[in-house]
Write an enzyme that holds these catalytic residues in place. Structure first.
Site, PDB file in Angstrom:
ATOM      1  N   PHE A 102      -5.514   3.623  14.081  1.00 17.87           N
ATOM      2  CA  PHE A 102      -5.656   4.622  13.009  1.00 17.87           C
ATOM      3  C   PHE A 102      -6.604   4.039  11.971  1.00 17.87           C
ATOM      4  O   PHE A 102      -6.450   2.873  11.605  1.00 17.87           O
ATOM      5  CB  PHE A 102      -4.293   4.932  12.378  1.00 17.87           C
ATOM      6  CG  PHE A 102      -3.391   5.676  13.305  1.00 17.87           C
ATOM      7  CD1 PHE A 102      -2.789   5.023  14.377  1.00 17.87           C
ATOM      8  CD2 PHE A 102      -3.174   7.032  13.150  1.00 17.87           C
ATOM      9  CE1 PHE A 102      -1.983   5.710  15.274  1.00 17.87           C
ATOM     10  CE2 PHE A 102      -2.365   7.735  14.040  1.00 17.87           C
ATOM     11  CZ  PHE A 102      -1.772   7.071  15.101  1.00 17.87           C
ATOM     12  N   LYS A 129     -12.366  -3.334  17.984  1.00 17.36           N
ATOM     13  CA  LYS A 129     -10.986  -3.756  18.290  1.00 17.36           C
ATOM     14  C   LYS A 129     -10.589  -3.437  19.737  1.00 17.36           C
ATOM     15  O   LYS A 129      -9.430  -3.568  20.108  1.00 17.36           O
ATOM     16  CB  LYS A 129     -10.001  -3.098  17.317  1.00 17.36           C
ATOM     17  CG  LYS A 129     -10.283  -3.416  15.837  1.00 17.36           C
ATOM     18  CD  LYS A 129      -9.125  -3.052  14.924  1.00 17.36           C
ATOM     19  CE  LYS A 129      -9.536  -3.159  13.460  1.00 17.36           C
ATOM     20  NZ  LYS A 129      -8.408  -3.191  12.536  1.00 17.36           N
ATOM     21  N   ASN A 186       0.864  -1.184   0.000  1.00 11.29           N
ATOM     22  CA  ASN A 186       0.000   0.000   0.000  1.00 11.29           C
ATOM     23  C   ASN A 186       0.901   1.234   0.000  1.00 11.29           C
ATOM     24  O   ASN A 186       2.107   1.127   0.209  1.00 11.29           O
ATOM     25  CB  ASN A 186      -0.939  -0.033   1.214  1.00 11.29           C
ATOM     26  CG  ASN A 186      -0.161  -0.050   2.515  1.00 11.29           C
ATOM     27  OD1 ASN A 186       0.460   0.939   2.875  1.00 11.29           O
ATOM     28  ND2 ASN A 186      -0.158  -1.193   3.201  1.00 11.29           N
TER      29      ASN A 186
HETATM   30  N1  CTP Z   1      -4.581  -3.159  11.583  1.00 15.68           N
HETATM   31  C1  CTP Z   1      -3.912  -4.206  12.167  1.00 15.68           C
HETATM   32  N2  CTP Z   1      -3.804  -5.398  11.489  1.00 15.68           N
HETATM   33  C2  CTP Z   1      -4.344  -5.542  10.275  1.00 15.68           C
HETATM   34  C3  CTP Z   1      -5.041  -4.472   9.663  1.00 15.68           C
HETATM   35  C4  CTP Z   1      -5.146  -3.283  10.353  1.00 15.68           C
HETATM   36  O1  CTP Z   1      -3.409  -4.064  13.267  1.00 15.68           O
HETATM   37  N3  CTP Z   1      -4.189  -6.706   9.640  1.00 15.68           N
HETATM   38  C5  CTP Z   1      -4.685  -1.870  12.315  1.00 15.68           C
HETATM   39  C6  CTP Z   1      -4.038  -0.698  11.630  1.00 15.68           C
HETATM   40  O2  CTP Z   1      -2.686  -0.558  12.034  1.00 15.68           O
HETATM   41  C7  CTP Z   1      -4.891   0.474  12.088  1.00 15.68           C
HETATM   42  C8  CTP Z   1      -6.254  -0.151  12.363  1.00 15.68           C
HETATM   43  O3  CTP Z   1      -6.045  -1.565  12.434  1.00 15.68           O
HETATM   44  O4  CTP Z   1      -4.415   1.021  13.309  1.00 15.68           O
HETATM   45  C9  CTP Z   1      -7.290   0.141  11.305  1.00 15.68           C
HETATM   46  O5  CTP Z   1      -6.796  -0.220  10.045  1.00 15.68           O
HETATM   47  P1  CTP Z   1      -7.700  -0.062   8.746  1.00 15.68           P
HETATM   48  O6  CTP Z   1      -6.946  -0.583   7.580  1.00 15.68           O
HETATM   49  O7  CTP Z   1      -8.269   1.325   8.686  1.00 15.68           O
HETATM   50  O8  CTP Z   1      -8.954  -0.962   9.096  1.00 15.68           O
HETATM   51  P2  CTP Z   1      -9.238  -2.471   8.914  1.00 15.68           P
HETATM   52  O9  CTP Z   1      -9.463  -3.018  10.293  1.00 15.68           O
HETATM   53  O10 CTP Z   1      -8.209  -3.166   8.092  1.00 15.68           O
HETATM   54  O11 CTP Z   1     -10.657  -2.398   8.178  1.00 15.68           O
HETATM   55  P3  CTP Z   1     -11.043  -2.006   6.666  1.00 15.68           P
HETATM   56  O12 CTP Z   1      -9.785  -2.166   5.830  1.00 15.68           O
HETATM   57  O13 CTP Z   1     -12.094  -2.956   6.350  1.00 15.68           O
HETATM   58  O14 CTP Z   1     -11.524  -0.584   6.737  1.00 15.68           O
END
Ligand code: CTP
Length: 408
Positions: free
Chosen positions: A330, A348, A213
């Protein structure tokens, strides 16, 4: 954070003086008022005209200091004017004078005639830096809460040697100055263990292709700087990012990983000793179901890529969290940023979350600026308009502090 703030820059006699020109230019362009003292030897490297042009103000030299027609003593005027003082490059000679309270020129007299925080950025040859007397003086200044310091880095020196002694990078110095202006030199996170994650994980299909990403880790790096400048014991677990601005932070613990699995492993190992966990990394949600150990040729690439889910690190931390720990997530969102962020906060088991509008210009990935809405478990919301990532980092730390104070 920097608009109309009064920064006094004192330049010592060393080749790194030329890099201070970049610092003066950068802080002037950020809106600061800048005044510059040039030591006698600094003028062998850069001229009063250079710094006067960059700071849009006359340069101050010893020649001006000793003039009979000054209406008020110059060191008093400058000392009263300054909100913060930077000494860069700090030479071994000036370091020794500061240690013993000596004052024989405009620079050292101004230090003694003022009370503002002083940021020190030494630069010298490795032999000089490693002398017992220099080390002892440096150590002594660390114990004085007025002084804040950026250690010299290792690299190619003007003497053609590679060793410790290079002045910290200009952007690291500007970040430290900005933090000091924000906090007025207060170290309110001393004794706090802060674990920060940064950057985008990479999930490889074969040795040359991965799912990733656009995260550059700038927000995570800003959080590291802000927490570090406020006295926290910081551990950074980071995916591939530019860490150059962080090298002058001694005692910063860094762990470099690539995949989400490696990040999970490192975070779980560091989790226990952390009081605050700031999960700024953009962790992958999925990875290729199969990893190929040798490079696939174009013709071998699958038409449809089978994927499997990646473990949600934050969710695991949320379920393992101890009562004294504070978990911050975040949420990179587009469109309505608050509703999904609040859902993630509860789902979470987080204490605080920053809803981040990554579809806005000058916010989110790769930008030096950011904006968003901070939310906490108590239902508080705080809108943070567009600002530097460093300022947002400080405002997030303030929000966490207020949240914890409210719980007591
Ligand atoms: N995060 C994490 N582990 C993952 C994905 C996300 O710890 N495999 C954490 C990120 O570091 C961030 C938070 O979860 O602090 C939210 O990440 P985000 O990508 O916005 O949300 P997702 O939970 O992945 O949900 P979605 O992509 O469906 O919006």
């Amino acid at each position: 954070m920097l608009e109309q703030r009064r920064v006094l820059v004192a330049i010592g006699g060393g080749i790194a003086a030329y890099k201070v020109c970049e610092i003066i230019s950068s802080i002037f362009q950020s809106g600061c008022q800048v005044r510059v003292i040039l030591s006698e030897k600094a003028q062998d490297f850069i001229t009063p005209l250079t710094v006067a042009t960059l700071s849009r103000h006359q340069a101050y030299t010893d020649e001006l200091f000793w003039r009979a027609d000054n209406l008020r003593p110059l060191h008093i005027e400058l000392g009263e004017w300054a909100e913060i003082m930077l000494i860069a490059p700090l030479t071994a000679n000036t370091l020794a004078k500061l240690t013993y309270g000596l004052a024989d020129n405009l620079l050292t007299n101004t230090v003694l005639a003022s009370r503002c925080p002083v940021l020190l950025a030494p630069a010298m040859n490795t032999e000089m830096w490693e002398q017992h007397s220099v080390k002892r003086n440096w150590q002594q200044l660390q114990e004085d809460t007025r002084y804040h310091s950026l250690e010299p880095a290792c690299g190619l020196l003007a003497c053609d040697r590679v060793g410790t002694g290079r002045m910290a990078e200009p952007r690291a110095i500007v970040a430290a100055l900005s933090s000091l202006l924000y906090t007025s030199g207060k170290r309110d996170l001393v004794g706090k263990g802060v674990l920060i994650t940064a950057g985008g994980t990479q999930e490889y299909l074969d040795p040359v292709r991965y799912i990733g990403n656009p995260s550059t880790g700038k927000m995570g790096a800003a959080l590291v700087q802000a927490a570090y400048h406020r006295g926290a014991e910081v551990t950074l677990v980071h995916a591939p990012i530019d860490t150059e601005a962080l090298v002058s932070l001694p005692n910063l613990v860094t762990r470099s990983i690539v995949t989400a699995d490696e990040m999970l492993q490192a975070v779980l190992e560091e989790f226990k000793k952390a009081d605050w966990i700031l999960m700024a990394a953009a962790v992958a949600d999925v990875r290729p179901a199969q990893y190929h150990h040798t490079k696939l040729s174009k013709s071998q690439l699958p038409e449809h890529l089978a994927l499997e889910p990646v473990v949600d690190i934050l969710k695991i931390l949320g379920s393992h969290k101890h009562p004294h720990q504070c978990l911050v997530g975040f949420a990179a969102q587009t469109g309505d940023i608050v509703t999904p962020a609040r859902e993630k906060l509860h789902h979470k088991q987080l204490d605080v979350i920053l809803a981040n509008p990554v579809d806005q210009i000058q916010a989110g990935f790769a930008s030096d600026k950011n904006q968003g809405v901070l939310l906490d478990r108590q239902g508080r919301e705080r809108v943070i308009p567009s600002c530097s990532k460093l300022e947002l980092a400080h405002r997030l730390l303030d929000f966490v502090k207020e949240y914890l104070a409210f719980l007591k």
